[in-house]
Design an enzyme around this catalytic site. Sequence first.
Site, short mmCIF file in Angstrom:
data_model
loop_
_atom_site.label_atom_id
_atom_site.label_comp_id
_atom_site.label_asym_id
_atom_site.label_seq_id
_atom_site.Cartn_x
_atom_site.Cartn_y
_atom_site.Cartn_z
N ILE A 157 1.04 -1.26 -0.04
CA ILE A 157 0.07 0.16 0.14
C ILE A 157 0.49 1.26 -0.06
O ILE A 157 0.52 2.34 -1.23
CB ILE A 157 -1.32 0.22 1.41
CG1 ILE A 157 -1.81 -0.98 1.03
CG2 ILE A 157 -1.61 1.16 1.26
CD1 ILE A 157 -2.72 -1.61 2.33
N ASN A 213 2.24 -1.85 19.58
CA ASN A 213 2.49 -0.72 19.22
C ASN A 213 1.02 0.29 18.93
O ASN A 213 1.21 1.12 18.41
CB ASN A 213 2.59 -0.76 18.34
CG ASN A 213 2.07 -1.09 16.55
OD1 ASN A 213 1.40 -2.33 17.52
ND2 ASN A 213 2.50 -0.70 15.37
N ARG A 236 -4.51 0.97 10.90
CA ARG A 236 -5.04 0.89 12.00
C ARG A 236 -5.59 2.04 12.76
O ARG A 236 -4.14 3.64 13.61
CB ARG A 236 -4.96 -0.57 13.08
CG ARG A 236 -5.02 -1.29 12.10
CD ARG A 236 -6.51 -1.86 11.88
NE ARG A 236 -7.56 -3.19 11.17
CZ ARG A 236 -7.30 -3.01 10.26
NH1 ARG A 236 -6.59 -2.62 9.72
NH2 ARG A 236 -7.71 -4.17 9.47
N ASP A 260 -9.06 6.65 7.99
CA ASP A 260 -10.41 6.60 8.09
C ASP A 260 -10.32 5.21 9.27
O ASP A 260 -11.15 3.94 8.94
CB ASP A 260 -9.73 5.07 6.42
CG ASP A 260 -10.86 4.32 6.18
OD1 ASP A 260 -12.57 4.98 6.27
OD2 ASP A 260 -11.30 3.45 5.63
N GLU A 265 -12.57 1.78 17.12
CA GLU A 265 -13.97 2.05 16.60
C GLU A 265 -15.16 1.35 16.30
O GLU A 265 -16.42 2.19 15.65
CB GLU A 265 -13.24 2.16 15.18
CG GLU A 265 -12.96 0.80 14.45
CD GLU A 265 -12.39 1.08 12.93
OE1 GLU A 265 -12.31 0.74 11.84
OE2 GLU A 265 -11.16 1.60 13.11
N HIS A 299 -13.74 3.51 7.81
CA HIS A 299 -12.95 2.44 7.13
C HIS A 299 -14.00 2.08 5.92
O HIS A 299 -14.42 0.88 5.90
CB HIS A 299 -13.71 1.84 8.61
CG HIS A 299 -12.24 0.27 8.23
ND1 HIS A 299 -11.25 0.12 10.00
CD2 HIS A 299 -11.45 0.12 7.60
CE1 HIS A 299 -10.27 -0.75 9.38
NE2 HIS A 299 -10.21 -1.20 8.34
#
Length: 341
Positions: A157, A213, A236, A260, A265, A299
């Site tokens: 990506i 993390n 994320r 996003d 979430e 998302h």
Amino acid sequence: MAFKIIAYGVEPYEEHLYSELNKYGYELTLVNDLLTADNGNLAKGHDGVLLFVNCLADRANLEKFSEYGIKYVFTRTAGFNHIDLQAASDLGLKVARVPAYSPNAIAELAVYLGTALLRHTVYTTARTSKLNFTVTETNFSHEVHKVTVGIVGTGHIGCVEAELYKGLGAKLLGYDIFQSDFAKKLVEFKELDELLAESDIVSLHLPYFPGKNENFVGDDFIGKMKDGAILINTARGELVDEAAVVKAIKSGKLEGFGADVLTDEARFFGKDFSDGTEFPDATIKELIELYPKVLITPHVAAMTDVAVSNMISTSYDNFNAVIKGESLGRAEVELPQSAAK
């Protein structure tokens, strides 16, 4: 007898793809709702479960699936932090994912969020939508070919995003523990602190590892960024401390933030709070209210025809592989050692 799959989180407008791509003749049950604490029982009588992001694949639901004789709990996403891997290991379940479905889908949204904030287009269209056509100091913007974009995480990506920005003429910096030969053709690799100090836009494409993390981006990270920079997160939500972002936007340290994804979430993505229903997180509500300096999408980066089709077809291939006893390769999620051993 046909292999029976139940898929959770299937939107009505996607349903036709599940039938059209069903080359293996699976017997399908499509559930519009995400997997929750209340609908795991729908999986009874199936051989495999297919999840989506924010599905609640916790120990309770996985135990329920195991009791039903289900051995395969797969997700049609690249990320798998919504699955309790320790529980899956303890129960002897196999977990698989879709390693790559459309890097373009995620990268394109990341670029859109970055350039929209850079050129203040959302700020401007919000004003014109109210018939206000006056020009303000905010409209005075940078041009993409004159900025530096720092990409943190140069996998598939990240590299596609680099290609897109490269086409717009931007200078590209990259940071990654693994520096692929392909990425080296697109970005100039820097130490993280150097990248942050030099980049006008910083875009995150890191995997999230629970317990390792969280809040990768916090006060310290943002403090090292260039004053007036833009931060983009399409990876994320848990990677970013939203409270630190709120503070940085309010102080002017950050010019903008696009995301996003948000922390935990599942509490609000897919739900409508516009009727005045109390929002479950005061900090994130404060962040969202900083629009148009803050642009949030729920998302939806992977909600493209190409990405969804690839998610489904690869998931079907994953199920076919385990049925035939073949290796899943990169699609198989490595599980921790069972606590029962």
